[in-house]
Design a protein around this motif. Structure first.
Motif, PDB file in Angstrom:
ATOM      1  N   GLU A   6       0.826  -1.215   0.000  1.00 36.27           N
ATOM      2  CA  GLU A   6       0.000   0.000   0.000  1.00 36.27           C
ATOM      3  C   GLU A   6       0.860   1.265   0.000  1.00 36.27           C
ATOM      4  O   GLU A   6       0.414   2.339  -0.385  1.00 36.27           O
ATOM      5  N   ASN A   9       2.031   3.098  -4.365  1.00 37.89           N
ATOM      6  CA  ASN A   9       0.882   3.151  -5.256  1.00 37.89           C
ATOM      7  C   ASN A   9       1.309   3.752  -6.577  1.00 37.89           C
ATOM      8  O   ASN A   9       1.850   4.859  -6.617  1.00 37.89           O
ATOM      9  N   ASN A  12      -2.684   6.419 -10.828  1.00 38.85           N
ATOM     10  CA  ASN A  12      -3.917   5.904 -11.447  1.00 38.85           C
ATOM     11  C   ASN A  12      -3.953   6.159 -12.947  1.00 38.85           C
ATOM     12  O   ASN A  12      -4.439   5.322 -13.709  1.00 38.85           O
ATOM     13  N   THR A  16      -4.545   3.277 -15.663  1.00 37.59           N
ATOM     14  CA  THR A  16      -5.674   3.388 -16.595  1.00 37.59           C
ATOM     15  C   THR A  16      -5.197   3.318 -18.035  1.00 37.59           C
ATOM     16  O   THR A  16      -5.795   2.627 -18.870  1.00 37.59           O
ATOM     17  N   LYS A  31     -13.982   0.779 -11.334  1.00 35.60           N
ATOM     18  CA  LYS A  31     -13.022   1.444 -10.455  1.00 35.60           C
ATOM     19  C   LYS A  31     -12.370   0.420  -9.519  1.00 35.60           C
ATOM     20  O   LYS A  31     -11.166   0.471  -9.252  1.00 35.60           O
ATOM     21  N   GLU A  32     -13.161  -0.506  -9.035  1.00 36.03           N
ATOM     22  CA  GLU A  32     -12.666  -1.550  -8.143  1.00 36.03           C
ATOM     23  C   GLU A  32     -11.637  -2.436  -8.855  1.00 36.03           C
ATOM     24  O   GLU A  32     -10.609  -2.796  -8.280  1.00 36.03           O
ATOM     25  N   ARG A  34      -9.751  -1.545 -11.455  1.00 37.93           N
ATOM     26  CA  ARG A  34      -8.536  -0.731 -11.646  1.00 37.93           C
ATOM     27  C   ARG A  34      -7.712  -0.702 -10.363  1.00 37.93           C
ATOM     28  O   ARG A  34      -6.488  -0.814 -10.382  1.00 37.93           O
ATOM     29  N   SER A  35      -8.377  -0.568  -9.235  1.00 41.71           N
ATOM     30  CA  SER A  35      -7.693  -0.551  -7.946  1.00 41.71           C
ATOM     31  C   SER A  35      -7.007  -1.890  -7.682  1.00 41.71           C
ATOM     32  O   SER A  35      -5.858  -1.926  -7.219  1.00 41.71           O
ATOM     33  N   ALA A  36      -7.680  -2.987  -7.994  1.00 42.15           N
ATOM     34  CA  ALA A  36      -7.091  -4.316  -7.785  1.00 42.15           C
ATOM     35  C   ALA A  36      -5.875  -4.520  -8.690  1.00 42.15           C
ATOM     36  O   ALA A  36      -4.844  -5.046  -8.254  1.00 42.15           O
ATOM     37  N   SER A  38      -3.982  -2.148  -9.894  1.00 44.46           N
ATOM     38  CA  SER A  38      -2.941  -1.262  -9.378  1.00 44.46           C
ATOM     39  C   SER A  38      -2.215  -1.907  -8.203  1.00 44.46           C
ATOM     40  O   SER A  38      -0.988  -1.875  -8.121  1.00 44.46           O
ATOM     41  N   ARG A  39      -2.983  -2.514  -7.287  1.00 46.64           N
ATOM     42  CA  ARG A  39      -2.363  -3.185  -6.144  1.00 46.64           C
ATOM     43  C   ARG A  39      -1.518  -4.368  -6.593  1.00 46.64           C
ATOM     44  O   ARG A  39      -0.404  -4.586  -6.095  1.00 46.64           O
TER      45      ARG A  39
END
Length: 150
Positions: A6, A9, A12, A16, A31-32, A34-36, A38-39
């Motif tokens: 975390e 990061n 974004n 994207t 969005k969820e 994309r976040s996953a 990214s992680r």
């Protein structure tokens, strides 16, 4: 230094753009998701860096090299990415070499310009000196003429 995924990061906008380039037009990503992604990318970067660092340390170096990264990819069982990575590395090296050569050529091209400008200035100075000398000579001649007349 990042201690947890975390803490690192990725931007974004970068994530994207990568997602959009990887997927066909018209595919939407939540969005969820994309976040996953990214992680997951952050975890991958940390893991690959840690593995590559182990190879550098075994070689008693503090600087990671491309060969360390390639060895780490093999150790992480990402063998299928090694060839594309090597190809991308070669392209990068050629681009950097081309940029360096272009920069050196630009410097070389600029140097003769400067030399020409300096020569031109020297010639102007010589011309100015000759003009001053001619004026001085003319004044001397006039003064001699005045002396002769007197």
């Amino acid at each position: 230094m990042a201690e947890r995924p975390e803490d690192l990061n990725l931007p974004n906008a970068v994530i994207t753009r990568i997602i959009k380039e990887a997927l066909p037009d018209g595919v939407n990503v939540s969005k969820e998701a994309r976040s996953a992604i990214s992680r997951a990318a952050s975890v991958f970067v940390l893991y690959a860096t840690s593995c590559a660092n182990n190879f550098a340390m075994k070689s008693k170096r503090k600087t990671l090299s491309a060969s360390d990264v390639l060895a780490a990819m093999e150790e992480m069982e990402f063998d299928r990415f090694i060839t594309p990575l090597k190809d991308a590395l070669e392209v990068y090296k050629r681009e950097q070499k081309g940029k360096k050569e272009a920069s050196e050529q630009k410097k070389k091209d600029k140097k003769p310009e400067n030399d020409e400008q300096e020569k031109s200035k020297e010639e102007e100075n010589e011309e100015d000196s000759e003009e001053v000398k001619m004026v001085d000579d003319q004044k001397e001649m006039e003064n001699e003429d005045d002396d002769v007349e007197n």
